[in-house]
Scaffold this motif. Structure first.
Motif, short mmCIF file in Angstrom:
data_model
loop_
_atom_site.label_atom_id
_atom_site.label_comp_id
_atom_site.label_asym_id
_atom_site.label_seq_id
_atom_site.Cartn_x
_atom_site.Cartn_y
_atom_site.Cartn_z
N LEU A 164 21.48 23.89 9.15
CA LEU A 164 20.97 22.68 10.06
C LEU A 164 19.45 22.97 10.33
CD1 LEU A 164 23.67 23.36 12.83
CD2 LEU A 164 23.44 21.36 11.18
N LYS A 165 18.93 24.18 10.13
CA LYS A 165 17.35 24.25 10.43
C LYS A 165 16.72 24.03 9.19
CE LYS A 165 17.89 27.41 14.31
NZ LYS A 165 17.69 28.80 14.75
N GLU A 166 17.56 23.79 8.07
CA GLU A 166 17.04 24.02 6.72
C GLU A 166 16.10 24.74 6.36
OE1 GLU A 166 14.97 20.20 6.40
OE2 GLU A 166 16.82 18.73 6.69
N GLU A 167 16.81 26.30 6.57
CA GLU A 167 16.11 27.21 6.36
C GLU A 167 17.03 28.25 5.24
OE1 GLU A 167 15.04 29.08 9.84
OE2 GLU A 167 13.61 27.66 10.33
N GLN A 168 16.42 29.40 4.82
CA GLN A 168 16.98 30.33 4.13
C GLN A 168 17.71 31.27 5.05
OE1 GLN A 168 18.05 30.63 0.72
NE2 GLN A 168 19.27 32.40 1.55
N ALA A 169 19.26 31.46 5.01
CA ALA A 169 19.82 32.75 5.85
C ALA A 169 19.46 33.83 5.41
CB ALA A 169 21.28 32.21 5.77
N THR A 170 19.21 34.67 6.13
CA THR A 170 18.87 36.00 6.25
C THR A 170 19.64 37.17 6.71
OG1 THR A 170 17.05 36.08 7.75
CG2 THR A 170 16.43 35.41 5.76
N CYS A 171 19.58 38.28 6.55
CA CYS A 171 20.32 39.10 6.98
C CYS A 171 19.51 39.63 8.41
CB CYS A 171 20.53 40.57 6.25
SG CYS A 171 21.18 42.10 6.99
N PRO A 172 20.45 39.78 9.49
CA PRO A 172 19.69 39.98 10.70
C PRO A 172 19.15 41.59 10.88
CG PRO A 172 22.06 40.12 11.13
CD PRO A 172 21.67 39.75 9.71
N ASN A 173 19.33 42.39 9.81
CA ASN A 173 19.11 43.74 9.89
C ASN A 173 17.80 43.77 8.90
OD1 ASN A 173 20.76 44.62 11.66
ND2 ASN A 173 21.48 46.38 10.57
N CYS A 174 18.10 43.45 7.65
CA CYS A 174 16.91 43.90 6.88
C CYS A 174 16.03 42.42 6.30
CB CYS A 174 17.46 44.35 5.45
SG CYS A 174 18.80 43.62 4.56
N ARG A 175 16.63 41.54 6.65
CA ARG A 175 15.99 40.20 6.44
C ARG A 175 16.00 39.84 4.90
NH1 ARG A 175 16.31 37.83 11.20
NH2 ARG A 175 15.47 38.86 12.79
N CYS A 176 16.86 40.17 4.30
CA CYS A 176 17.12 39.89 2.89
C CYS A 176 17.89 38.45 2.70
CB CYS A 176 17.64 40.87 1.97
SG CYS A 176 19.67 41.03 2.63
N GLU A 177 17.90 37.70 1.75
CA GLU A 177 18.37 36.54 1.69
C GLU A 177 20.07 36.98 1.59
OE1 GLU A 177 17.08 34.28 -1.55
OE2 GLU A 177 15.04 33.99 -0.68
N ILE A 178 20.73 35.98 2.20
CA ILE A 178 22.33 36.09 2.14
C ILE A 178 22.63 34.68 1.84
CG2 ILE A 178 22.47 37.88 3.76
CD1 ILE A 178 23.15 36.14 6.12
N SER A 179 23.87 34.36 1.10
CA SER A 179 24.54 33.50 0.72
C SER A 179 25.79 33.75 0.18
CB SER A 179 23.54 32.52 -0.38
OG SER A 179 23.61 33.27 -1.52
N LYS A 180 26.71 32.52 -0.32
CA LYS A 180 28.03 32.99 -0.80
C LYS A 180 27.91 33.74 -2.01
CE LYS A 180 30.70 29.63 1.94
NZ LYS A 180 31.43 28.44 1.79
N SER A 181 27.13 33.38 -2.64
CA SER A 181 26.75 34.13 -3.99
C SER A 181 26.24 35.31 -4.12
CB SER A 181 25.99 33.06 -4.90
OG SER A 181 24.63 32.96 -4.41
#
Length: 281
Positions: free
Chosen positions: A145-162
């Motif tokens: 919705l924010k047109e951003e890349q989802a990140t882990c709330p702990n380490c801020r690495c990228e997360i996705s289904k893949s």
């Protein structure tokens, strides 16, 4: 030996030195009373005549042996009591340690977003941080919705289904942790708790089968049979049942109006508010 010594015997010997004859009158009685007083005085206490105290009586703690320490058996009993107390303390500490272990497992296996134990699937980022399925989907949807890349709330690495994958070991470990039934307060593995609460628990909240015609009763399952046997709604007349059904329809209409108003508010593209909490489109 003189005739006086033969006549006096031990009493004459107690009354004075040998060869002096019989002692003063009452000497034998005094000697008997002194010995009795000395024994009654106990160890360490002088008798009335100023003579040394009598021989102490054997204590029961020493087992009847006058040469044994007076508190030998008492110390042995204290040692046994201390050992029993240490054993009970070890048992208590073991049970407390198991409870602390469960608490530590809760903190280790919980979701990093909602801080609760996952109920279904468990996902992890590339660094191993855990997320329950609901929080994982929420992070992906919010980032889209924010047109951003989802990140882990702990380490801020990228997360996705893949990029993320499920952690089956954590899912199995969570399913075996004990959890308390909200009705009967008994503990079951989390994998069996849902079935127990829906089908097996005798204290689960149930409703009367005549609810459709207005019976408001609800209570524990073990009381359901007794209530249905005594329920008065099946014996009501048609007019009484029609009045009850009309009231139920009115209540349902009010609930639907409230639901539609809330749904329409949530469907607005923009919602603002002022100090009076007014909403505008």
């Amino acid at each position: 030996m003189s005739g006086a010594e033969e006549a006096g015997g031990p009493a004459a010997a107690a009354g004075g030195p040998a060869g002096s004859g019989a002692g003063p009158p009452g000497a034998s009685a005094m000697a008997v009373s002194v010995s009795v007083l000395g024994e009654a005085a106990g160890p360490g206490l002088p008798d009335e005549a100023g003579l040394p105290a009598g021989r102490p009586l054997p204590l029961p703690e020493a087992g009847g042996d006058p040469d044994a320490p007076p508190k030998k058996r008492l110390r042995a009993a204290e040692a046994e009591a201390a050992a029993a107390a240490a054993a009970s303390a070890a048992t208590a500490s073991a049970s407390a340690g198991s409870g602390k272990l469960e608490e530590r497992l809760y903190s280790v296996l919980c979701c990093t977003v909602c801080l609760d134990l996952p109920k279904a699937s468990v996902y992890q980022c590339t660094n191993g941080h855990l997320m329950c399925a609901g929080c994982f989907i929420h992070l992906l949807a919010d980032a889209r919705l924010k047109e951003e890349q989802a990140t882990c709330p702990n380490c801020r690495c990228e997360i996705s289904k893949s990029l993320c994958c499920r952690n089956l070991a954590v899912e199995k470990a969570v399913s075996e942790l004990p959890s308390e039934c909200g009705f009967c307060m008994r503990q079951f593995p989390r994998s069996l708790l849902e079935r127990h609460q829906k089908e097996e628990c005798q204290d689960r909240v149930t409703q009367c089968k005549y609810k459709r015609i207005g019976c408001p009763w609800q209570g524990p399952f073990h009381e359901l049979t007794v209530h249905e046997a005594e329920c008065t709604h099946p014996t009501k007349t048609g007019n009484e049942l029609m009045e009850i059904l009309d009231e139920m329809d009115q209540t349902h209409k009010k609930e639907m109006q409230l639901y539609n108003s809330i749904f329409s508010l949530l469907s607005f593209e923009k919602i603002g508010y002022t100090g009076a909490a007014e909403t505008e489109r």
